[in-house]
Design an enzyme around this catalytic site. Structure first.
Site, mmCIF file in Angstrom:
data_model
loop_
_atom_site.group_PDB
_atom_site.id
_atom_site.type_symbol
_atom_site.label_atom_id
_atom_site.label_comp_id
_atom_site.label_asym_id
_atom_site.label_seq_id
_atom_site.Cartn_x
_atom_site.Cartn_y
_atom_site.Cartn_z
ATOM 1 N N LYS A 1 -48.476 37.369 57.817
ATOM 2 C CA LYS A 1 -48.747 36.202 57.160
ATOM 3 C C LYS A 1 -49.102 36.408 55.836
ATOM 4 O O LYS A 1 -50.241 37.010 55.761
ATOM 5 C CB LYS A 1 -49.793 35.354 57.889
ATOM 6 N N VAL B 1 -63.872 36.394 55.086
ATOM 7 C CA VAL B 1 -62.816 36.267 56.280
ATOM 8 C C VAL B 1 -62.842 37.431 57.080
ATOM 9 O O VAL B 1 -62.507 37.287 58.426
ATOM 10 C CB VAL B 1 -61.561 35.879 55.366
ATOM 11 N N GLY B 2 -63.204 38.560 56.456
ATOM 12 C CA GLY B 2 -63.210 40.016 57.241
ATOM 13 C C GLY B 2 -64.015 39.752 58.394
ATOM 14 O O GLY B 2 -63.952 40.463 59.463
ATOM 15 N N GLU C 1 -59.897 45.684 55.088
ATOM 16 C CA GLU C 1 -59.852 46.152 53.925
ATOM 17 C C GLU C 1 -60.354 44.940 52.906
ATOM 18 O O GLU C 1 -59.785 43.832 52.612
ATOM 19 C CB GLU C 1 -58.540 46.630 52.940
ATOM 20 N N CYS D 1 -59.588 44.119 43.966
ATOM 21 C CA CYS D 1 -60.637 44.497 44.655
ATOM 22 C C CYS D 1 -61.525 45.638 44.304
ATOM 23 O O CYS D 1 -62.500 45.803 44.414
ATOM 24 C CB CYS D 1 -60.179 44.837 46.216
ATOM 25 N N GLU E 1 -69.134 39.518 44.349
ATOM 26 C CA GLU E 1 -67.767 39.733 43.838
ATOM 27 C C GLU E 1 -67.380 38.547 43.209
ATOM 28 O O GLU E 1 -67.556 37.318 43.965
ATOM 29 C CB GLU E 1 -66.819 40.139 45.053
HETATM 30 P P1 NAD Z 1 -58.973 35.737 51.363
HETATM 31 O O1 NAD Z 1 -60.025 36.289 52.129
HETATM 32 O O2 NAD Z 1 -59.366 34.410 50.987
HETATM 33 O O3 NAD Z 1 -57.578 35.391 52.156
HETATM 34 C C1 NAD Z 1 -57.034 36.821 52.649
HETATM 35 C C2 NAD Z 1 -55.844 36.262 53.789
HETATM 36 O O4 NAD Z 1 -56.602 35.820 54.919
HETATM 37 C C3 NAD Z 1 -54.812 35.105 53.185
HETATM 38 O O5 NAD Z 1 -53.643 35.454 53.838
HETATM 39 C C4 NAD Z 1 -55.815 33.765 54.009
HETATM 40 O O6 NAD Z 1 -54.721 32.921 54.346
HETATM 41 C C5 NAD Z 1 -56.047 34.493 55.291
HETATM 42 N N1 NAD Z 1 -57.326 33.716 55.888
HETATM 43 C C6 NAD Z 1 -58.231 33.039 55.509
HETATM 44 N N2 NAD Z 1 -59.023 32.473 56.353
HETATM 45 C C7 NAD Z 1 -58.657 33.098 57.548
HETATM 46 C C8 NAD Z 1 -58.924 32.901 58.769
HETATM 47 N N3 NAD Z 1 -59.787 31.859 59.310
HETATM 48 N N4 NAD Z 1 -58.268 33.430 59.787
HETATM 49 C C9 NAD Z 1 -57.068 34.523 59.529
HETATM 50 N N5 NAD Z 1 -56.786 34.553 58.184
HETATM 51 C C10 NAD Z 1 -57.448 34.023 57.141
HETATM 52 O O7 NAD Z 1 -58.594 36.645 50.454
HETATM 53 P P2 NAD Z 1 -57.633 36.371 48.880
HETATM 54 O O8 NAD Z 1 -58.373 35.279 48.029
HETATM 55 O O9 NAD Z 1 -56.360 36.109 49.200
HETATM 56 O O10 NAD Z 1 -57.879 37.947 48.256
HETATM 57 C C11 NAD Z 1 -59.034 38.458 47.309
HETATM 58 C C12 NAD Z 1 -60.029 39.035 48.477
HETATM 59 O O11 NAD Z 1 -59.309 40.220 48.965
HETATM 60 C C13 NAD Z 1 -60.902 39.706 47.593
HETATM 61 O O12 NAD Z 1 -62.362 39.581 48.253
HETATM 62 C C14 NAD Z 1 -60.707 41.303 47.428
HETATM 63 O O13 NAD Z 1 -61.600 41.969 46.952
HETATM 64 C C15 NAD Z 1 -60.156 41.433 48.677
HETATM 65 N N6 NAD Z 1 -59.116 42.326 48.580
HETATM 66 C C16 NAD Z 1 -59.435 43.737 49.230
HETATM 67 C C17 NAD Z 1 -58.709 44.850 48.970
HETATM 68 C C18 NAD Z 1 -58.878 46.176 49.513
HETATM 69 O O14 NAD Z 1 -57.847 46.643 50.056
HETATM 70 N N7 NAD Z 1 -60.134 46.181 49.861
HETATM 71 C C19 NAD Z 1 -57.452 44.468 48.278
HETATM 72 C C20 NAD Z 1 -57.043 43.415 47.752
HETATM 73 C C21 NAD Z 1 -57.751 42.416 47.815
#
Ligand code: NAD
Length: 512
Positions: free
Chosen positions: A191, A248-249, A266, A300, A401
């Site tokens: 997704k 979300v993690g 991640e 990130c 962040e």
């Molecule tokens: P986000 O957490 O909002 O979304 C990430 C993904 O999760 C999206 O596809 C979203 O649709 C999905 N999602 C959202 N709610 C969900 C739920 N309840 N259940 C299942 N899936 C769900 O993050 P974002 O805004 O897309 O990206 C930015 C974040 O990602 C920042 O915090 C950044 O630090 C992090 N990031 C981390 C790394 C790493 O490797 N550590 C790399 C890139 C980005």
């Protein structure tokens, strides 16, 4: 790629045509069961609709998982070197399509062309690297404690793997997940982030064109809880890999735990760059600009905190701020642009809200802080590169962040103080130190609480064959990139072959 051509909204006075992209399930391009769609708009010019995508739901996830489960029965039996050859072919095809896909990516998420070319290149590098893994996937052979008995451990695939990705590296991050997974013999349902589905579709299309059989990779577009939720909860999904925010993690980790799925998280970062008095200042300024404002600070690993020793603090601030003010903000398709827009309105609002938070906390706003409007900025989510100085490490702008072009500069006494500031935070993704003193460099490598430490380079710039990931609230101990990805997408099976022709009992049959 099955697409409908629709007449789209007008862009710069000319009628544009907008493609509708369907889900990719079982090798077919299919509409979502919901009948709903959503728009993927260019954040540099929101009149530009990059594509229309399916707003999928649980039934689409079920169909994709079902297809992946059926495909797994055959794919797991294809020898790994053969699976890897297809991935190698995909790398070659991505090379040919690099410019087209980079432009698509800049249009859908705004980062400048130089960086989107890097994003596609990262997928190419991952494909070449993982293609090589198909002929390794090493496991131990080791002596048995009993005579005439052979012992080894082999890697086996897990089954159907679910993947949920963010928007900031929309081809690189899906490649970190899909490619090791399929080389190991798994099948996948991915997704992509709702802001950037096109780049994932471009990757999936290339893998399909390279020969990945139907059902091995399935792409379901849509929103977090609508698609991500059912994927997390599906009983036939054996592993979940999320890259996204720490919030979300937490949801993904706790949900996946209920059905004992392998789960790789991640998550966010708040990455410090330490500059000591003896550093090469030109280099540190260059690095701090690239780390702080590359991808509009939306990495990130972004250099969001710069911790500078007192002896050079004044000079560093003055020169860094001058350079930040001179960065050219604009549409990433223009080769002269240094920094593109925020990904969307919500992110821009967050960035601007942190400017107010920083001011109210007493940090000194040295440059930027405003939305850019009018002229070339009229239809985009643009903001000035922003630098706060004299930031107290406990302030929210130094702890949370932001994920935007907002850099906090913090003064420190010495390396010990700098490391204390760097570590005194929830996250632990990347870190960096500028110094010419090898003793200090090695102490920092040992003491910085982060998954990645750079010496004399900013906090960004990971290479695909090394482990990538973080500690503390940045993840749950897994690593992407390198051999860590193979570890996540395979499971050990220990094998004992007894050729003694008699019952031998481990631990019990011992020499007198
Ligand atoms: P986000 O957490 O909002 O979304 C990430 C993904 O999760 C999206 O596809 C979203 O649709 C999905 N999602 C959202 N709610 C969900 C739920 N309840 N259940 C299942 N899936 C769900 O993050 P974002 O805004 O897309 O990206 C930015 C974040 O990602 C920042 O915090 C950044 O630090 C992090 N990031 C981390 C790394 C790493 O490797 N550590 C790399 C890139 C980005």
């Amino acid at each position: 790629m099955a697409t409908d051509i629709l007449t789209g909204p007008t862009l710069l006075g000319t009628a544009t045509r907008t493609r509708t992209y369907k889900n990719f399930i079982d090798g077919e391009w299919v509409e979502a069961s919901t009948g709903d769609t959503f728009e993927d708009r260019n954040p540099a010019d929101t009149r530009d609709v990059v594509g229309i995508f399916q707003k999928s739901g649980k039934a689409d996830v079920d169909a994709a998982v079902d297809a992946a489960k059926r495909a797994f029965a055959k794919w797991r039996l294809v020898p790994a070197p053969r699976r890897a050859e297809i991935v190698y072919r995909a790398a070659e095809m991505l090379m040919e399509r690099k410019e087209e896909y980079s432009r698509d990516m800049t249009r859908e998420m705004g980062k400048i062309l130089k960086e989107t070319r890097g994003d596609v290149q990262e997928a190419i590098d991952t494909a070449y690297y993982m293609a090589g893994e198909g002929r390794r996937m090493f496991g131990p052979t080791t002596p048995s404690e009993l005579p005439n008995k052979f012992a080894m451990a082999v890697r086996q695939p897990l089954g159907v793997c679910g993947m949920i990705t963010p928007w900031n590296f929309p081809m690189a991050i899906p490649s970190w997940k899909l490619l090791p997974a399929i080389v190991c013999g798994n099948t996948c349902v991915i997704k992509p982030a709702q802001d950037t589905p096109l780049s994932t579709f471009n990757l999936a299309r290339t893998l399909s064109d390279a020969g990945v059989p139907r059902g091995v990779i399935n792409v379901v577009s849509g929103f977090g809880s609508d698609v991500g939720g059912p994927l997390l909860e599906h009983p036939d999904v054996r592993a979940i890999s999320l890259t996204g925010s720490t919030a979300v993690g937490r949801i993904v980790g706790t949900t996946a735990a209920k059905s004992f799925k392998h789960c790789s998280l991640e998550l966010g970062g708040k990455n410090p760059m330490i500059v000591l008095d003896d550093a090469n200042l030109d280099l540190a300024i260059e690095g701090g600009l690239w780390g702080g404002f590359g991808t509009t600070g939306q990495r990130c690993t972004a250099t969001s905190r710069i911790v500078v020793q007192k002896g050079i603090y004044g000079e560093f601030v003055e020169r860094y701020v001058d350079r930040a003010k001179a960065l050219r903000v604009g549409n990433g398709l223009d080769e002269t642009t240094d920094m593109g827009p925020a990904i969307n309105e919500a992110q821009l609002k967050t960035d601007l809200s942190y400017v107010e938070i920083g001011k109210s906390e007493g940090a000194k706003l040295k440059c930027g802080g405003n939305r850019l409007e009018g002229g070339e900025y009229q239809y985009g989510w643009f903001m000035e590169p922003t630098v706060f100085i004299d930031v107290d490490p406990k302030m929210r702008i130094a702890q949370e962040e932001i994920f935007g072009p907002v850099v906090s500069i913090i003064a420190c006494e010495d390396l010990e103080d700098a490391i204390h500031i760097a570590n005194n935070i929830e996250y632990g993704l990347s870190s960096s130190l500028y110094t010419k003193d090898v003793n200090k460099a090695f102490s920092a490598i040992r003491d910085l609480e982060a998954g990645i430490t750079y010496i004399n380079a900013p906090t960004i710039g990971a290479e695909v064959h090394l482990p990538f990931g973080g500690v503390k609230a940045t993840g749950n101990g897994h690593r992407e990139g390198g051999i860590g990805a193979i570890d996540f997408y395979s499971e050990w099976k220990s094998v004992y072959v007894d050729y003694s022709d008699r019952l031998q009992r481990a631990q019990i049959d011992r020499p007198e």
